[in-house]
Design a protein around this motif. Structure first.
Motif, PDB file in Angstrom:
ATOM      1  N   ASP A  11     -47.101  -1.076  30.309  1.00  0.00           N
ATOM      2  CA  ASP A  11     -47.268  -2.344  29.606  1.00  0.00           C
ATOM      3  C   ASP A  11     -48.370  -3.191  30.227  1.00  0.00           C
ATOM      4  OD1 ASP A  11     -45.112  -1.700  27.979  1.00  0.00           O
ATOM      5  OD2 ASP A  11     -43.673  -2.770  29.219  1.00  0.00           O
ATOM      6  N   LYS A  13     -49.649  -7.363  29.950  1.00  0.00           N
ATOM      7  CA  LYS A  13     -49.355  -8.687  29.393  1.00  0.00           C
ATOM      8  C   LYS A  13     -50.663  -9.448  29.175  1.00  0.00           C
ATOM      9  CE  LYS A  13     -45.846 -11.747  30.409  1.00  0.00           C
ATOM     10  NZ  LYS A  13     -45.086 -12.632  31.310  1.00  0.00           N
ATOM     11  N   ARG A  15     -52.334 -13.206  28.055  1.00  0.00           N
ATOM     12  CA  ARG A  15     -52.028 -14.636  27.992  1.00  0.00           C
ATOM     13  C   ARG A  15     -53.265 -15.356  27.461  1.00  0.00           C
ATOM     14  NH1 ARG A  15     -50.719 -15.935  33.154  1.00  0.00           N
ATOM     15  NH2 ARG A  15     -48.520 -15.628  32.725  1.00  0.00           N
ATOM     16  N   GLU A  59     -43.232 -15.997  16.646  1.00  0.00           N
ATOM     17  CA  GLU A  59     -43.206 -14.764  17.425  1.00  0.00           C
ATOM     18  C   GLU A  59     -43.407 -13.549  16.517  1.00  0.00           C
ATOM     19  OE1 GLU A  59     -41.066 -17.284  17.831  1.00  0.00           O
ATOM     20  OE2 GLU A  59     -41.542 -17.916  19.869  1.00  0.00           O
ATOM     21  N   SER A 121     -40.995  -8.026  24.093  1.00  0.00           N
ATOM     22  CA  SER A 121     -40.638  -8.259  25.485  1.00  0.00           C
ATOM     23  C   SER A 121     -41.531  -9.336  26.096  1.00  0.00           C
ATOM     24  CB  SER A 121     -40.791  -6.953  26.272  1.00  0.00           C
ATOM     25  OG  SER A 121     -40.582  -7.173  27.639  1.00  0.00           O
ATOM     26  N   GLN A 122     -40.938 -10.356  26.639  1.00  0.00           N
ATOM     27  CA  GLN A 122     -41.629 -11.460  27.324  1.00  0.00           C
ATOM     28  C   GLN A 122     -42.600 -12.222  26.430  1.00  0.00           C
ATOM     29  OE1 GLN A 122     -43.107 -10.460  31.265  1.00  0.00           O
ATOM     30  NE2 GLN A 122     -41.785  -8.663  31.305  1.00  0.00           N
ATOM     31  N   ARG A 124     -44.050 -15.129  24.348  1.00  0.00           N
ATOM     32  CA  ARG A 124     -43.842 -16.568  24.491  1.00  0.00           C
ATOM     33  C   ARG A 124     -44.945 -17.301  23.749  1.00  0.00           C
ATOM     34  NH1 ARG A 124     -45.141 -20.732  28.593  1.00  0.00           N
ATOM     35  NH2 ARG A 124     -46.634 -19.309  29.533  1.00  0.00           N
ATOM     36  N   GLU A 135     -48.180 -15.676  25.205  1.00  0.00           N
ATOM     37  CA  GLU A 135     -48.074 -14.488  26.037  1.00  0.00           C
ATOM     38  C   GLU A 135     -47.475 -13.365  25.201  1.00  0.00           C
ATOM     39  OE1 GLU A 135     -45.766 -15.477  29.493  1.00  0.00           O
ATOM     40  OE2 GLU A 135     -47.407 -16.588  30.403  1.00  0.00           O
ATOM     41  N   VAL A 137     -46.775  -8.859  25.441  1.00  0.00           N
ATOM     42  CA  VAL A 137     -46.862  -7.593  26.165  1.00  0.00           C
ATOM     43  C   VAL A 137     -47.200  -6.494  25.173  1.00  0.00           C
ATOM     44  CG1 VAL A 137     -45.533  -5.904  27.500  1.00  0.00           C
ATOM     45  CG2 VAL A 137     -45.240  -8.355  27.944  1.00  0.00           C
TER      46      VAL A 137
END
Length: 140
Positions: A11, A13, A15, A59, A121-122, A124, A135, A137
């Motif tokens: 993965d 991430k 931002r 999202e 996942s994660q 934001r 953010e 992933v």
């Protein structure tokens, strides 16, 4: 007979921060382009694709947007370079995004990182006094 489970980092991430939600989404395109090894500047004769997406929440909209960018590389053999005219508005169905995506055909001798898919996942999306932070992933 035996089997083994082992960890494998797959993965990355991303931002993005910007003064508006639309600019933050556009920054995610820039981040993805840099991640895969695509052009970091707009190209002279890009492929242009209009994107219109509707999702139940921000999202889901981000997930669908990132998925569209990944599919551009996989299906159209082109790497996204940047986005323009990004508009996001709230609707009765949730949120609608329209944008113009600029992409460059992938040259056969230029290997790019293969992104498999976005994940929740994660993920934001937040607004504060400085603007918006996104953010996400990606599975690579």
């Amino acid at each position: 007979m035996t089997y083994e489970l082992s960890e494998h980092a797959v993965d990355v991430k991303l931002r993005a921060k910007a003064g508006s939600l639309e600019l933050a989404f556009a920054e995610m395109v820039d981040a993805l382009s840099e991640l895969v090894g695509g052009p970091t500047q707009p190209q002279a004769d890009p492929m242009i694709e209009k994107v219109d997406l509707t999702a139940r929440d921000l999202e889901a909209l981000l997930f669908d947007f990132l998925n569209k960018l990944v599919l551009c590389q996989d299906i159209e053999n082109a790497v996204v370079s940047n986005a323009g005219d990004v508009e996001i508005r709230e609707t009765e169905m949730g949120y609608h995004l329209s944008a113009t995506i600029y992409a460059t055909p992938i040259e056969p001798d230029r290997p790019l990182l293969d992104v498999k898919a976005p994940t929740y996942s994660q993920m934001r999306i937040e607004q504060d006094d400085d603007g918006w932070t996104i953010e996400a992933v990606l599975e690579v």
